[in-house]
Design an enzyme around this catalytic site. Structure first.
Site, PDB file in Angstrom:
ATOM      1  N   GLY A  48       0.835  -1.191   0.000  1.00 22.85           N
ATOM      2  CA  GLY A  48       0.000   0.000   0.000  1.00 22.85           C
ATOM      3  C   GLY A  48       0.871   1.242   0.000  1.00 22.85           C
ATOM      4  O   GLY A  48       2.008   1.220   0.476  1.00 22.85           O
ATOM      5  N   GLN A  53       2.846   9.953   1.263  1.00 28.22           N
ATOM      6  CA  GLN A  53       4.183   9.379   1.413  1.00 28.22           C
ATOM      7  C   GLN A  53       5.136   9.784   0.296  1.00 28.22           C
ATOM      8  O   GLN A  53       6.346   9.661   0.452  1.00 28.22           O
ATOM      9  CB  GLN A  53       4.103   7.853   1.490  1.00 28.22           C
ATOM     10  CG  GLN A  53       3.476   7.356   2.776  1.00 28.22           C
ATOM     11  CD  GLN A  53       3.344   5.863   2.756  1.00 28.22           C
ATOM     12  OE1 GLN A  53       2.358   5.332   2.256  1.00 28.22           O
ATOM     13  NE2 GLN A  53       4.349   5.183   3.273  1.00 28.22           N
ATOM     14  N   CYS A  90       6.036   0.027   7.359  1.00 28.19           N
ATOM     15  CA  CYS A  90       5.690   1.233   6.612  1.00 28.19           C
ATOM     16  C   CYS A  90       6.889   1.641   5.767  1.00 28.19           C
ATOM     17  O   CYS A  90       8.016   1.698   6.268  1.00 28.19           O
ATOM     18  CB  CYS A  90       5.319   2.350   7.592  1.00 28.19           C
ATOM     19  SG  CYS A  90       4.858   3.884   6.781  1.00 28.19           S
ATOM     20  N   LEU A  91       6.638   1.922   4.500  1.00 27.66           N
ATOM     21  CA  LEU A  91       7.722   2.337   3.607  1.00 27.66           C
ATOM     22  C   LEU A  91       8.376   3.634   4.069  1.00 27.66           C
ATOM     23  O   LEU A  91       9.527   3.895   3.740  1.00 27.66           O
ATOM     24  CB  LEU A  91       7.203   2.479   2.175  1.00 27.66           C
ATOM     25  CG  LEU A  91       6.688   1.194   1.523  1.00 27.66           C
ATOM     26  CD1 LEU A  91       6.121   1.494   0.132  1.00 27.66           C
ATOM     27  CD2 LEU A  91       7.769   0.146   1.445  1.00 27.66           C
ATOM     28  N   HIS A 132      -4.397   1.699   7.464  1.00 26.98           N
ATOM     29  CA  HIS A 132      -3.024   2.208   7.549  1.00 26.98           C
ATOM     30  C   HIS A 132      -2.830   3.368   6.572  1.00 26.98           C
ATOM     31  O   HIS A 132      -2.312   4.422   6.930  1.00 26.98           O
ATOM     32  CB  HIS A 132      -2.044   1.062   7.245  1.00 26.98           C
ATOM     33  CG  HIS A 132      -0.616   1.465   7.193  1.00 26.98           C
ATOM     34  ND1 HIS A 132       0.293   1.058   8.138  1.00 26.98           N
ATOM     35  CD2 HIS A 132       0.088   2.215   6.306  1.00 26.98           C
ATOM     36  CE1 HIS A 132       1.493   1.559   7.839  1.00 26.98           C
ATOM     37  NE2 HIS A 132       1.386   2.255   6.717  1.00 26.98           N
ATOM     38  N   GLU A 133      -3.266   3.166   5.321  1.00 25.20           N
ATOM     39  CA  GLU A 133      -3.075   4.197   4.302  1.00 25.20           C
ATOM     40  C   GLU A 133      -3.967   5.410   4.545  1.00 25.20           C
ATOM     41  O   GLU A 133      -3.547   6.549   4.307  1.00 25.20           O
ATOM     42  CB  GLU A 133      -3.288   3.622   2.901  1.00 25.20           C
ATOM     43  CG  GLU A 133      -2.345   2.494   2.525  1.00 25.20           C
ATOM     44  CD  GLU A 133      -0.868   2.796   2.714  1.00 25.20           C
ATOM     45  OE1 GLU A 133      -0.475   3.981   2.639  1.00 25.20           O
ATOM     46  OE2 GLU A 133      -0.097   1.857   2.943  1.00 25.20           O
ATOM     47  N   HIS A 136      -2.315   7.710   6.911  1.00 26.40           N
ATOM     48  CA  HIS A 136      -1.329   8.592   6.265  1.00 26.40           C
ATOM     49  C   HIS A 136      -1.980   9.869   5.729  1.00 26.40           C
ATOM     50  O   HIS A 136      -1.386  10.946   5.791  1.00 26.40           O
ATOM     51  CB  HIS A 136      -0.623   7.877   5.112  1.00 26.40           C
ATOM     52  CG  HIS A 136       0.529   7.047   5.526  1.00 26.40           C
ATOM     53  ND1 HIS A 136       1.654   7.557   6.134  1.00 26.40           N
ATOM     54  CD2 HIS A 136       0.742   5.711   5.399  1.00 26.40           C
ATOM     55  CE1 HIS A 136       2.515   6.582   6.372  1.00 26.40           C
ATOM     56  NE2 HIS A 136       1.984   5.450   5.945  1.00 26.40           N
TER      57      HIS A 136
END
Length: 150
Positions: A48, A53, A90-91, A132-133, A136
């Site tokens: 994702g 991000q 998480c990226l 999660h996304e 963000h």
């Protein structure tokens, strides 16, 4: 193939709230950006990615779980039920993982890539990934769940 730069914590831009995508937006530009988001997500082995991000503060999310590509624009959680815990990474926070309790089942309303209104029911890992996304998009990171999980 265009790989976008991912913001890394503690970059303050990760805390910005994303703006809604307007129906006046250029669809061609959105399509190119979404393709670049998928390319970036795959390059970094993510499932994702939010526009936040990659330092674009619009409510756009890309997800791919089990070869099921999903684009969510302006997502809103309408219903939620039950709880589930997954170990999340998480990226934007490399090499950090945390078990997070989230809603097991959610129903969301969103716009698709053509800015058409849609609904989606999600459970388990897909539900957690969407939450999660969406976090963000509101400047919330997985590290913010440390206090909640204690």
């Amino acid at each position: 193939m265009s790989i976008l730069s991912i913001l890394i914590y503690p970059d303050e831009n990760l805390r910005k709230k994303a703006e809604l995508v307007s129906d006046k937006e250029n669809l061609n530009e959105i399509n190119i950006f979404v393709k670049n988001m998928f390319d970036t997500m795959y390059y970094y082995n993510g499932i994702g990615l939010s526009a936040t991000q990659v330092n674009i503060h619009k409510q756009i999310i890309t997800i791919d779980i089990d070869n099921n590509k999903i684009v969510l624009i302006n997502p809103i959680i309408k219903n939620k039920k039950g709880y589930v815990s997954f170990c999340e990474g998480c990226l934007s926070i490399p090499n950090f993982f945390l078990n997070i309790i989230r809603y097991k089942n959610i129903e969301i309303e969103y716009l698709d890539i053509d800015l058409k209104k849609k609904k989606l029911k999600a459970s388990n890992i897909l539900s957690s990934c969407i939450q999660h996304e969406i976090d963000h998009l509101y400047g919330i990171l997985i590290i913010d769940h440390l206090k909640k999980n204690k």
